[in-house]
Design a protein around this motif. Structure first.
Motif, short mmCIF file in Angstrom:
data_model
loop_
_atom_site.label_atom_id
_atom_site.label_comp_id
_atom_site.label_asym_id
_atom_site.label_seq_id
_atom_site.Cartn_x
_atom_site.Cartn_y
_atom_site.Cartn_z
N LEU A 31 -16.42 -39.73 27.51
CA LEU A 31 -15.21 -39.44 28.27
C LEU A 31 -14.76 -38.02 27.91
CD1 LEU A 31 -13.10 -40.52 30.27
CD2 LEU A 31 -11.72 -41.20 28.29
N THR A 55 -12.51 -34.75 28.00
CA THR A 55 -11.19 -34.20 28.23
C THR A 55 -11.27 -32.67 28.18
OG1 THR A 55 -10.47 -34.01 25.92
CG2 THR A 55 -10.25 -36.18 26.97
N GLY A 108 -12.40 -40.67 36.57
CA GLY A 108 -12.04 -41.29 35.31
C GLY A 108 -12.82 -42.51 34.91
N LYS A 109 -13.78 -42.95 35.76
CA LYS A 109 -14.55 -44.14 35.38
C LYS A 109 -16.05 -43.97 35.60
CE LYS A 109 -13.37 -46.43 39.76
NZ LYS A 109 -12.79 -47.63 40.39
N SER A 142 -11.93 -37.34 32.05
CA SER A 142 -10.54 -37.76 32.00
C SER A 142 -9.72 -36.75 32.79
CB SER A 142 -10.03 -37.81 30.55
OG SER A 142 -8.62 -37.94 30.55
N GLU A 153 -6.37 -37.18 33.06
CA GLU A 153 -5.01 -37.53 32.67
C GLU A 153 -4.09 -36.30 32.62
OE1 GLU A 153 -3.44 -40.57 31.97
OE2 GLU A 153 -5.21 -41.27 33.06
#
Length: 327
Positions: free
Chosen positions: A126, A128, A253-254, A291, A293
């Motif tokens: 993942l 970032t 995100g997945k 990610s 976010e």
């Protein structure tokens, strides 16, 4: 007025389609990999190169340009390994020329299309924005060089910028008028759809023994219209002086596996694929997922389209090309 460099390409043309609703636009593109028929008729089009100082000076002198959005990079990883000069010249040197002319004309808002290739092969699945950047090819390195240049130019000259690191753009515009058109085609979804349209004998799956739920690689796919909307939010944040600099990942995100991509293509099209199982390719990580976010919390952006939406839109586009070529 917004200058979009590379606005005749896949992602640039989709951005134009969405942004022209709210902004006056000039598209500058040399059509080396873009297509003039993808350019929205409501924009002003100039055929030219981002490294052509004379053309750039003329544009910035003639029009009240507030910001520049840069989509005009060369972007084939394999080609960048075989011909690194082309990538450093266009992606770095020509971008420096563009930035220099911008500053000469006191235009200080810049949106940069970067790439997940800046991360190389990360140790985490993942990714970032804090994940270490370690590109493994000239394409990724050329993009990261510009990111560093933008940081330095902000400190030294007050250039404001937002960097958007894409993962796997896919799909086509809801209008069906524009979509993904590369030559050669290297992206999985259009390759599968071309096969299901009878343009390829088979499709290859490289590795079925990865540590994933179905043994095939997982990658992060994002609809091109979602990408366009992220650019518009970023542009507005600069123009409204909400941000001076930022770097954002753009993904869902997945992630989806290669097998899921093929299965969904079969479901959408109703055609069974001829799949050839092959060995792993060197350097392919099992999972690469972004990610997003940070951009969600700061600008309110998130991916709205799922995998089936992506493939349905791409299928509509590929069928329209087939019909058009037969007329």
């Amino acid at each position: 007025m917004i200058l979009i460099v590379g606005g005749a390409g896949y992602i640039g043309s989709h951005l134009v389609k969405e942004l022209v609703i709210q902004q006056e636009i000039i598209v500058l593109d040399n059509l080396s990999s873009g297509h003039e028929n993808l350019i929205d008729e409501r924009v002003r089009f100039v055929k030219g190169d981002l490294g052509d100082r004379e053309t750039l000076n003329q544009l910035f002198s003639e029009f009240p340009i507030e910001a520049v959005m840069h989509f005009a990079a060369n972007s084939l990883v394999g080609e960048s390994v075989g011909n690194p000069y082309k990538y450093y010249y266009n992606n770095v040197s020509n971008t420096l020329t563009l930035l220099d002319v911008m500053l000469d004309h006191e235009v200080k808002n810049f949106i940069f299309s970067s790439t997940a290739a800046t991360y190389g092969i990360p140790e985490t699945s993942l990714i970032t924005e804090a994940t270490v950047t370690n590109p493994i090819n000239p394409y990724g390195r050329s993009k990261l060089m510009i990111e560093h240049i933008l940081e330095d130019f902000h400190q030294a000259y007050g250039l404001n910028y937002i960097v958007l690191r894409y993962f796997n753009a896919a799909g086509a515009h809801a209008s069906g008028e524009i979509g993904e058109k590369h030559d050669p085609e290297t992206h999985l979804i259009p390759i599968v759809l071309e096969h299901l349209l009878g343009k390829r004998e088979s499709i290859s799956v490289f590795g079925t023994d990865y540590d994933t739920h179905d043994g095939t690689c997982i990658r992060d796919y994002i609809h091109v219209t979602d990408l366009a909307n992220a650019h518009i939010l970023s542009l507005n944040a600069l123009l409204e002086e909400k941000l001076q600099t930022a770097t954002y990942n753009l993904g869902n995100g997945k992630g989806y596996s290669v097998k899921e991509i093929i299965d969904t293509c079969e479901k959408v099209t109703g055609v069974e694929a001829n799949v050839v199982l092959s060995d792993r390719r060197p350097g392919d990580p099992a999972t690469l997922v972004a990610s997003s976010e940070k951009i969600y919390h700061e600008l309110g952006w998130k991916a709205e389209y799922d995998l089936e939406d992506i493939i349905e839109s791409a299928w509509t586009w590929h069928n329209s090309i087939l019909v058009g070529s037969s007329n």
